[in-house]
Design a protein around this motif. Structure first.
Motif, PDB file in Angstrom:
ATOM      1  N   MET A  19       0.762  -1.287   0.038  1.00 38.34           N
ATOM      2  CA  MET A  19      -0.067  -0.123  -0.009  1.00 38.34           C
ATOM      3  C   MET A  19       0.902   1.257   0.002  1.00 38.34           C
ATOM      4  SD  MET A  19      -3.070  -1.223   0.142  1.00 38.34           S
ATOM      5  CE  MET A  19      -3.901  -2.731   0.083  1.00 38.34           C
ATOM      6  N   ASN A  20       0.443   2.078  -0.700  1.00 35.40           N
ATOM      7  CA  ASN A  20       1.054   3.529  -0.818  1.00 35.40           C
ATOM      8  C   ASN A  20       0.708   4.313   0.403  1.00 35.40           C
ATOM      9  OD1 ASN A  20       2.271   3.103  -3.355  1.00 35.40           O
ATOM     10  ND2 ASN A  20       0.467   3.743  -4.371  1.00 35.40           N
ATOM     11  N   ASP A  21       1.648   5.004   0.899  1.00 36.01           N
ATOM     12  CA  ASP A  21       1.500   5.710   2.201  1.00 36.01           C
ATOM     13  C   ASP A  21       0.374   7.007   1.826  1.00 36.01           C
ATOM     14  OD1 ASP A  21       1.619   6.700   4.727  1.00 36.01           O
ATOM     15  OD2 ASP A  21       2.948   8.418   4.141  1.00 36.01           O
ATOM     16  N   THR A  22      -0.459   7.404   2.639  1.00 41.52           N
ATOM     17  CA  THR A  22      -1.369   8.208   2.436  1.00 41.52           C
ATOM     18  C   THR A  22      -1.556   9.061   3.677  1.00 41.52           C
ATOM     19  OG1 THR A  22      -3.004   6.598   1.290  1.00 41.52           O
ATOM     20  CG2 THR A  22      -4.071   8.494   2.059  1.00 41.52           C
ATOM     21  N   THR A  23      -1.274  10.374   3.377  1.00 41.78           N
ATOM     22  CA  THR A  23      -1.285  11.396   4.523  1.00 41.78           C
ATOM     23  C   THR A  23      -2.548  12.396   3.982  1.00 41.78           C
ATOM     24  OG1 THR A  23       1.031  11.641   4.538  1.00 41.78           O
ATOM     25  CG2 THR A  23      -0.192  13.371   5.608  1.00 41.78           C
ATOM     26  N   LEU A  24      -3.451  12.313   5.192  1.00 37.30           N
ATOM     27  CA  LEU A  24      -4.781  13.139   4.903  1.00 37.30           C
ATOM     28  C   LEU A  24      -4.424  14.616   5.216  1.00 37.30           C
ATOM     29  CD1 LEU A  24      -7.108  11.081   7.257  1.00 37.30           C
ATOM     30  CD2 LEU A  24      -6.908  10.781   4.812  1.00 37.30           C
TER      31      LEU A  24
ATOM     32  N   ASN B 177      -8.470   2.367  -0.679  1.00 42.41           N
ATOM     33  CA  ASN B 177      -9.225   2.757  -1.498  1.00 42.41           C
ATOM     34  C   ASN B 177      -8.503   3.092  -2.735  1.00 42.41           C
ATOM     35  OD1 ASN B 177     -12.113   3.019  -2.004  1.00 42.41           O
ATOM     36  ND2 ASN B 177     -11.833   5.165  -2.382  1.00 42.41           N
ATOM     37  N   ARG B 178      -7.338   3.387  -3.064  1.00 44.80           N
ATOM     38  CA  ARG B 178      -6.685   3.767  -4.009  1.00 44.80           C
ATOM     39  C   ARG B 178      -6.135   2.609  -4.801  1.00 44.80           C
ATOM     40  NH1 ARG B 178      -1.807   7.555  -1.666  1.00 44.80           N
ATOM     41  NH2 ARG B 178      -1.092   7.323  -3.904  1.00 44.80           N
ATOM     42  N   THR B 179      -6.372   1.473  -4.081  1.00 46.73           N
ATOM     43  CA  THR B 179      -5.989   0.328  -5.073  1.00 46.73           C
ATOM     44  C   THR B 179      -7.259  -0.771  -5.012  1.00 46.73           C
ATOM     45  OG1 THR B 179      -3.688   0.174  -3.999  1.00 46.73           O
ATOM     46  CG2 THR B 179      -4.604  -1.883  -5.059  1.00 46.73           C
TER      47      THR B 179
ATOM     48  N   ASN C  80     -10.837   0.115  -4.489  1.00 50.55           N
ATOM     49  CA  ASN C  80     -12.003   0.910  -4.818  1.00 50.55           C
ATOM     50  C   ASN C  80     -13.177   0.275  -3.827  1.00 50.55           C
ATOM     51  OD1 ASN C  80     -11.044   2.255  -7.196  1.00 50.55           O
ATOM     52  ND2 ASN C  80     -11.106   0.447  -8.265  1.00 50.55           N
ATOM     53  N   LEU C  81     -12.923   0.507  -2.554  1.00 49.37           N
ATOM     54  CA  LEU C  81     -13.852   0.203  -1.471  1.00 49.37           C
ATOM     55  C   LEU C  81     -15.022   1.043  -1.371  1.00 49.37           C
ATOM     56  CD1 LEU C  81     -11.317  -0.595   1.156  1.00 49.37           C
ATOM     57  CD2 LEU C  81     -12.244  -2.256  -0.349  1.00 49.37           C
ATOM     58  N   THR C  82     -14.812   2.275  -1.930  1.00 53.66           N
ATOM     59  CA  THR C  82     -16.009   3.198  -1.910  1.00 53.66           C
ATOM     60  C   THR C  82     -15.627   4.355  -3.109  1.00 53.66           C
ATOM     61  OG1 THR C  82     -16.938   5.183  -0.682  1.00 53.66           O
ATOM     62  CG2 THR C  82     -14.764   4.624  -0.165  1.00 53.66           C
ATOM     63  N   ALA C  83     -16.857   4.635  -3.582  1.00 51.55           N
ATOM     64  CA  ALA C  83     -16.819   5.617  -4.820  1.00 51.55           C
ATOM     65  C   ALA C  83     -16.517   6.956  -4.372  1.00 51.55           C
ATOM     66  CB  ALA C  83     -18.244   5.792  -5.376  1.00 51.55           C
ATOM     67  N   ILE C  84     -16.515   7.204  -3.108  1.00 46.07           N
ATOM     68  CA  ILE C  84     -16.014   8.669  -2.639  1.00 46.07           C
ATOM     69  C   ILE C  84     -14.658   8.588  -2.566  1.00 46.07           C
ATOM     70  CG2 ILE C  84     -16.378  10.358  -0.584  1.00 46.07           C
ATOM     71  CD1 ILE C  84     -19.064   9.172  -0.099  1.00 46.07           C
ATOM     72  N   ARG C  85     -13.903   9.506  -3.100  1.00 44.84           N
ATOM     73  CA  ARG C  85     -12.636   9.464  -3.216  1.00 44.84           C
ATOM     74  C   ARG C  85     -11.883  10.659  -2.242  1.00 44.84           C
ATOM     75  NH1 ARG C  85     -11.718   4.663  -5.476  1.00 44.84           N
ATOM     76  NH2 ARG C  85      -9.568   5.400  -6.084  1.00 44.84           N
ATOM     77  N   ASP C  86     -12.603  11.748  -1.910  1.00 46.42           N
ATOM     78  CA  ASP C  86     -12.098  12.777  -1.532  1.00 46.42           C
ATOM     79  C   ASP C  86     -12.252  12.627   0.023  1.00 46.42           C
ATOM     80  OD1 ASP C  86     -11.685  15.438  -0.317  1.00 46.42           O
ATOM     81  OD2 ASP C  86     -13.333  16.278  -1.214  1.00 46.42           O
ATOM     82  N   PRO C  87     -11.126  12.593   0.857  1.00 52.16           N
ATOM     83  CA  PRO C  87     -11.287  12.280   2.244  1.00 52.16           C
ATOM     84  C   PRO C  87     -12.142  13.439   3.000  1.00 52.16           C
ATOM     85  CG  PRO C  87      -8.936  12.324   1.489  1.00 52.16           C
ATOM     86  CD  PRO C  87      -9.867  12.854   0.450  1.00 52.16           C
TER      87      PRO C  87
ATOM     88  N   LYS D  41     -13.225  -6.277   0.289  1.00 49.71           N
ATOM     89  CA  LYS D  41     -13.843  -5.580   1.374  1.00 49.71           C
ATOM     90  C   LYS D  41     -13.593  -6.256   2.703  1.00 49.71           C
ATOM     91  CE  LYS D  41     -16.924  -2.834  -1.593  1.00 49.71           C
ATOM     92  NZ  LYS D  41     -18.189  -2.603  -2.135  1.00 49.71           N
ATOM     93  N   ALA D  42     -13.815  -7.681   2.724  1.00 49.62           N
ATOM     94  CA  ALA D  42     -13.730  -8.533   4.152  1.00 49.62           C
ATOM     95  C   ALA D  42     -12.273  -8.436   4.350  1.00 49.62           C
ATOM     96  CB  ALA D  42     -14.167  -9.720   3.775  1.00 49.62           C
ATOM     97  N   ARG D  43     -11.429  -8.377   3.488  1.00 50.02           N
ATOM     98  CA  ARG D  43      -9.797  -8.355   3.704  1.00 50.02           C
ATOM     99  C   ARG D  43      -9.386  -6.983   4.451  1.00 50.02           C
ATOM    100  NH1 ARG D  43      -8.837 -10.614  -0.685  1.00 50.02           N
ATOM    101  NH2 ARG D  43      -8.080  -8.746  -1.874  1.00 50.02           N
ATOM    102  N   PHE D  44     -10.113  -5.947   3.890  1.00 49.00           N
ATOM    103  CA  PHE D  44      -9.757  -4.534   4.350  1.00 49.00           C
ATOM    104  C   PHE D  44     -10.363  -4.647   5.728  1.00 49.00           C
ATOM    105  CE2 PHE D  44     -11.696  -0.474   5.318  1.00 49.00           C
ATOM    106  CZ  PHE D  44     -10.849   0.221   5.521  1.00 49.00           C
ATOM    107  N   LEU D  45     -11.586  -5.068   6.268  1.00 51.13           N
ATOM    108  CA  LEU D  45     -12.235  -4.975   7.422  1.00 51.13           C
ATOM    109  C   LEU D  45     -11.395  -5.623   8.446  1.00 51.13           C
ATOM    110  CD1 LEU D  45     -15.860  -5.731   6.371  1.00 51.13           C
ATOM    111  CD2 LEU D  45     -15.022  -3.591   7.102  1.00 51.13           C
ATOM    112  N   ARG D  46     -10.914  -7.008   8.007  1.00 52.98           N
ATOM    113  CA  ARG D  46     -10.063  -7.486   8.952  1.00 52.98           C
ATOM    114  C   ARG D  46      -8.872  -6.846   9.287  1.00 52.98           C
ATOM    115  NH1 ARG D  46     -12.331 -12.207   6.293  1.00 52.98           N
ATOM    116  NH2 ARG D  46     -10.688 -12.166   4.751  1.00 52.98           N
ATOM    117  N   GLU D  47      -8.211  -6.158   8.482  1.00 52.60           N
ATOM    118  CA  GLU D  47      -7.136  -5.343   8.642  1.00 52.60           C
ATOM    119  C   GLU D  47      -7.270  -4.040   9.458  1.00 52.60           C
ATOM    120  OE1 GLU D  47      -2.941  -4.186   8.333  1.00 52.60           O
ATOM    121  OE2 GLU D  47      -4.028  -5.991   8.303  1.00 52.60           O
ATOM    122  N   ALA D  48      -8.385  -3.483   9.351  1.00 50.50           N
ATOM    123  CA  ALA D  48      -8.845  -2.322  10.017  1.00 50.50           C
ATOM    124  C   ALA D  48      -9.140  -2.694  11.455  1.00 50.50           C
ATOM    125  CB  ALA D  48     -10.015  -1.722   9.499  1.00 50.50           C
ATOM    126  N   VAL D  49      -9.873  -3.765  11.534  1.00 49.08           N
ATOM    127  CA  VAL D  49     -10.153  -4.489  12.941  1.00 49.08           C
ATOM    128  C   VAL D  49      -8.867  -4.483  13.904  1.00 49.08           C
ATOM    129  CG1 VAL D  49     -11.220  -6.206  14.152  1.00 49.08           C
ATOM    130  CG2 VAL D  49     -12.488  -5.064  12.530  1.00 49.08           C
TER     131      VAL D  49
END
Length: 214
Positions: free
Chosen positions: A1-6, A43-45, A47-54, A109-117
């Motif tokens: 994953m690329n680093d993401t700074t908000l 989301n950059r890789t 596409n978990l959500t159509a909303i891109r703007d943080p 999405k489930a893979r992301f969820l497990r990582e987020a948890v």
């Protein structure tokens, strides 16, 4: 994953939104920003959500989910079709005493969820990689929610078996859903429809509370 700074405005938007909703900024801002950072990165890789703007994610994902905070505080909650964890993860962050099952059949999405948890250390959340209708946990939950999934009747059809007797469906809707309420199965009833206030969100938002008739 690329680093993401908000962008710095994201933290300000979240702080202001939490404050406007009367929520604990000191307790919630850091874990919510950590979740948002992770979501934006994946989301950059994937596409978990159509909303891109943080900044838009703050309003339409975080604050919108947190509008449910006063209406569910403890017990067990199944979040059906949770996608990237909405509203389940913000609710689990806001209510450590609420045990949340994130139900999602999409593998990435489930893979992301497990990582987020895991990264957020959410001991009160778990992931069920399954379609709601295939989840073999009948009567296991005090509450169901579904933020962007189907009609009220459709949610009940696929997930009604998961509710314990006396349990409630807490469905997030936009405008007052007169037609959906009229199409409820005969053995289900609406207890109330609560308007929700989401800072920065244009348009109506309602929480529909439904239970099986005694």
């Amino acid at each position: 994953m690329n680093d993401t700074t908000l962008p710095p405005e994201v933290a300000t938007d979240l702080h202001n939104g939490l404050q406007a909703m009367g929520l604990d900024v000191a307790a919630l801002a850091t874990p919510l920003l950590a979740y948002l950072t992770l979501l934006a990165r994946w989301n950059r890789t994937y596409n978990l959500t159509a909303i891109r703007d943080p900044r838009e994610m703050v309003t339409r994902h975080l604050l919108d989910s947190l509008a449910m905070v006063p209406h569910v505080e403890s017990g067990t909650l199944a979040d059906l079709g949770t996608g990237p964890g909405l509203p389940g993860i913000p609710l689990a962050i806001a209510h450590p005493q609420l045990h949340v099952t994130l139900v999602e059949s999409n593998g990435k999405k489930a893979r992301f969820l497990r990582e987020a948890v895991r990264q957020l250390g959410l001991g009160n959340a778990r992931v069920a990689e399954s379609r709601a209708e295939a989840l073999d946990e009948p009567g296991a939950f005090d509450n169901l929610t579904a933020r962007a999934m189907d009609t009220l009747a459709g949610i009940i059809e696929v997930g009604g078996h998961l509710l314990r007797p006396g349990g409630q469906l807490l469905a997030m809707k936009g405008v007052y859903p007169h037609e959906e309420i009229a199409q409820l199965p005969a053995d289900w009833q609406v207890l109330e429809v609560r308007p929700l206030q989401v800072p920065g969100l244009v348009g109506d938002r309602h929480l529909v509370v439904v239970e099986r008739k005694a």
